[in-house]
Scaffold this motif. Structure first.
Motif, PDB file in Angstrom:
ATOM      1  N   LEU A 178       0.818  -1.224   0.000  1.00 37.69           N
ATOM      2  CA  LEU A 178       0.000   0.000   0.000  1.00 37.69           C
ATOM      3  C   LEU A 178       0.850   1.273   0.000  1.00 37.69           C
ATOM      4  O   LEU A 178       0.300   2.383   0.037  1.00 37.69           O
ATOM      5  N   HIS A 179       2.173   1.101  -0.037  1.00 43.52           N
ATOM      6  CA  HIS A 179       3.086   2.249  -0.027  1.00 43.52           C
ATOM      7  C   HIS A 179       2.949   3.089   1.240  1.00 43.52           C
ATOM      8  O   HIS A 179       3.059   4.310   1.193  1.00 43.52           O
ATOM      9  N   VAL A 180       2.675   2.454   2.338  1.00 47.68           N
ATOM     10  CA  VAL A 180       2.703   3.168   3.617  1.00 47.68           C
ATOM     11  C   VAL A 180       3.782   2.575   4.524  1.00 47.68           C
ATOM     12  O   VAL A 180       3.640   2.546   5.740  1.00 47.68           O
ATOM     13  N   ASP A 181       4.868   2.106   3.899  1.00 50.80           N
ATOM     14  CA  ASP A 181       6.026   1.662   4.680  1.00 50.80           C
ATOM     15  C   ASP A 181       6.911   2.851   5.032  1.00 50.80           C
ATOM     16  O   ASP A 181       7.953   2.717   5.648  1.00 50.80           O
ATOM     17  N   HIS A 182       6.477   4.046   4.608  1.00 51.97           N
ATOM     18  CA  HIS A 182       7.108   5.283   5.053  1.00 51.97           C
ATOM     19  C   HIS A 182       5.970   6.281   5.263  1.00 51.97           C
ATOM     20  O   HIS A 182       4.834   6.021   4.883  1.00 51.97           O
ATOM     21  N   ASN A 183       6.275   7.440   5.859  1.00 55.09           N
ATOM     22  CA  ASN A 183       5.234   8.449   6.077  1.00 55.09           C
ATOM     23  C   ASN A 183       5.131   9.416   4.897  1.00 55.09           C
ATOM     24  O   ASN A 183       6.143   9.902   4.408  1.00 55.09           O
ATOM     25  N   TRP A 184       3.899   9.675   4.489  1.00 51.74           N
ATOM     26  CA  TRP A 184       3.640  10.694   3.479  1.00 51.74           C
ATOM     27  C   TRP A 184       3.379  12.028   4.176  1.00 51.74           C
ATOM     28  O   TRP A 184       2.675  12.078   5.182  1.00 51.74           O
ATOM     29  N   GLU A 185       3.916  13.098   3.593  1.00 51.04           N
ATOM     30  CA  GLU A 185       3.576  14.429   4.099  1.00 51.04           C
ATOM     31  C   GLU A 185       2.251  14.858   3.493  1.00 51.04           C
ATOM     32  O   GLU A 185       2.015  14.687   2.296  1.00 51.04           O
ATOM     33  N   GLY A 203      -4.356   9.462  15.280  1.00 50.39           N
ATOM     34  CA  GLY A 203      -4.548   8.234  14.521  1.00 50.39           C
ATOM     35  C   GLY A 203      -3.809   8.131  13.195  1.00 50.39           C
ATOM     36  O   GLY A 203      -3.747   7.055  12.611  1.00 50.39           O
ATOM     37  N   PHE A 204      -3.239   9.223  12.704  1.00 50.70           N
ATOM     38  CA  PHE A 204      -2.482   9.144  11.455  1.00 50.70           C
ATOM     39  C   PHE A 204      -1.070   8.613  11.693  1.00 50.70           C
ATOM     40  O   PHE A 204      -0.497   7.937  10.845  1.00 50.70           O
ATOM     41  N   GLN A 205      -0.547   8.968  12.874  1.00 46.55           N
ATOM     42  CA  GLN A 205       0.817   8.571  13.252  1.00 46.55           C
ATOM     43  C   GLN A 205       0.981   7.052  13.178  1.00 46.55           C
ATOM     44  O   GLN A 205       0.133   6.313  13.656  1.00 46.55           O
ATOM     45  N   GLY A 206       2.043   6.634  12.556  1.00 39.38           N
ATOM     46  CA  GLY A 206       2.333   5.208  12.510  1.00 39.38           C
ATOM     47  C   GLY A 206       1.492   4.457  11.510  1.00 39.38           C
ATOM     48  O   GLY A 206       1.593   3.244  11.388  1.00 39.38           O
ATOM     49  N   ARG A 207       0.650   5.176  10.757  1.00 33.73           N
ATOM     50  CA  ARG A 207      -0.138   4.486   9.730  1.00 33.73           C
ATOM     51  C   ARG A 207       0.169   5.063   8.343  1.00 33.73           C
ATOM     52  O   ARG A 207      -0.538   4.796   7.393  1.00 33.73           O
ATOM     53  N   GLY A 208       1.215   5.887   8.290  1.00 36.73           N
ATOM     54  CA  GLY A 208       1.706   6.316   6.982  1.00 36.73           C
ATOM     55  C   GLY A 208       1.516   7.780   6.634  1.00 36.73           C
ATOM     56  O   GLY A 208       1.848   8.177   5.522  1.00 36.73           O
ATOM     57  N   PHE A 209       0.999   8.574   7.590  1.00 38.57           N
ATOM     58  CA  PHE A 209       0.695   9.957   7.221  1.00 38.57           C
ATOM     59  C   PHE A 209       1.111  10.947   8.305  1.00 38.57           C
ATOM     60  O   PHE A 209       1.018  10.663   9.495  1.00 38.57           O
ATOM     61  N   ASN A 210       1.549  12.111   7.840  1.00 43.99           N
ATOM     62  CA  ASN A 210       1.998  13.166   8.741  1.00 43.99           C
ATOM     63  C   ASN A 210       1.500  14.496   8.167  1.00 43.99           C
ATOM     64  O   ASN A 210       1.920  14.896   7.080  1.00 43.99           O
ATOM     65  N   ILE A 211       0.598  15.131   8.873  1.00 45.36           N
ATOM     66  CA  ILE A 211       0.027  16.386   8.378  1.00 45.36           C
ATOM     67  C   ILE A 211       0.964  17.522   8.753  1.00 45.36           C
ATOM     68  O   ILE A 211       1.033  17.926   9.912  1.00 45.36           O
ATOM     69  N   VAL A 212       1.690  18.016   7.756  1.00 51.29           N
ATOM     70  CA  VAL A 212       2.778  18.948   8.049  1.00 51.29           C
ATOM     71  C   VAL A 212       2.488  20.381   7.620  1.00 51.29           C
ATOM     72  O   VAL A 212       3.243  21.281   7.955  1.00 51.29           O
ATOM     73  N   MET A 213       1.420  20.578   6.853  1.00 50.23           N
ATOM     74  CA  MET A 213       1.104  21.928   6.385  1.00 50.23           C
ATOM     75  C   MET A 213      -0.384  22.183   6.532  1.00 50.23           C
ATOM     76  O   MET A 213      -1.187  21.308   6.262  1.00 50.23           O
TER      77      MET A 213
END
Lengths: 206, 206
Positions: free
Chosen positions: B78-85, B103-113
């Motif tokens: 699923l391409h969530v082996d790293h975090n997406w910004e 809930g996004f943490q550790g599941r592939g997502f990081n809301i940075v903006m």
DNA sequence: TAGATTGTTAATCGATTAACAATC
DNA sequence: TAGATTGTTAATCGATTAACAATC
């Protein structure tokens, strides 16, 4: 025909038709066609006609569908031709945002009760609800005859809340905690989990 | 086999498997079986095995599946082996709740903006983001190379924001406004609309 | 070895589409 | 009437399930 059990996959598309009709109506349109709906929704026109024909003939050949009439009929079919009272369990940041959200109005739902375990929140008002202590939840929901609840508590507490809601005779649960709750046969439960939606899409990214 | 196009309906189940595995792991389990996953998810065991076998043999006969291994493989697929910004457009009550959501943490997502048009909000911090003026959105997103965005602006502004995001080379949009946005081929868009989920269930109520 | 559970094939089941007569 | 679009049928397509040999 009307006695046949309609597959859930068809039911799942009806709310989308309703939302599209709403949008077309706000555009000032009076009628629409299966083709126009198809363009908006990314569903084939044939499928839309087939879905609708499960419930009756709502259109006119050569003319299409009257938007107000089809809207009214779909709302009847989905049982949202009146407003359901909804209870909200967990009045944290997300719960407050939901309670204040205007998008439920006019689409069949009214969030009239909110419960939280934090004593500091009791009595506060958000939207149409006043926060009540969670200890009294079971009795309050049962007495009010509420059958729809939304869960916005942390994941670790969600199953316990769901169990209590089922005992209070709630039949329909919308769960914002990212876990699959176990509920008895006959209780409908759906999960809103943004991460699931995102992960479905990242598969297609590089 | 791996070159065949995998149907989207299979892709849509993989995040659910991942979430169930997560849950089993937190229960202290090391291995699971297609039957155990089936019980948790309300999907048949045969279907789970068939889905997984599209991507390879992740289990061992007689033993089942290693939870850490299958988790790792599904995250890769699923391409969530790293975090997406991720960028968040509209930092209102809902946007803030999302930015603060763990809930996004550790599941592939990081809301940075985060972007908002209200000057009073600029510079405020929520979770991992600092609110920026929406005027600079297009350039900021493009320069950062961000390809995933969430829309939490009012419905009337959502299409305009989506158009701008597409121009800024965003490829994946999660839309919290209750409308079907029009996006070009190749852009993935999903809507989170709690009313749709509720209406799917009220059909089954009296 | 005996028991368990996968991976896979073939059969079934169900959903979608194409096409067109009906009809507004 | 001519044109448009529905409602519906039959054909196609795809997804799910059942069953079991393979194998840990």
């Amino acid at each position: 025909m009307l006695n046949d059990k309609i597959p859930d996959i068809i039911i799942s598309r009806l709310p989308q038709y309703l939302r599209a009709l709403n949008w077309l109506e706000m555009d000032g349109k009076q009628t629409t066609s299966s083709q126009e709906l198809a363009d908006h929704l990314g569903i084939s026109a044939a499928q839309i006609r087939k879905d609708l024909s499960q419930f009756g003939g709502f259109g006119k050949q050569g003319m299409g569908y009257s938007i107000p009439y089809l809207t009214k009929e779909l709302r009847k079919i989905l049982h949202v031709d009146h407003n359901w009272e909804v209870a909200l369990v967990g009045v944290g940041q997300l719960g407050i945002a939901i309670a204040n959200y205007q998008g439920f109005q006019g689409r069949g739902f009214n969030i009239v009760m909110g419960f939280d375990s934090d004593p500091g929140k009791i009595g506060k008002k958000y939207g149409n609800l006043t926060v009540q202590p969670i200890a009294g939840m079971d009795v309050a929901i049962k007495n009010a005859g509420i059958v729809i609840a939304m869960i916005t508590v942390p994941a670790g507490q969600a199953q316990d809340i769901a169990d209590r809601l089922v005992k209070a005779e709630v039949k329909t649960i919308l769960n914002y905690a990212p876990i699959n709750l176990m509920v008895p046969q006959g209780i409908r439960m759906r999960v809103i989990d943004p991460v699931i939606e995102l992960q479905r899409m990242t598969y297609y990214l590089e």
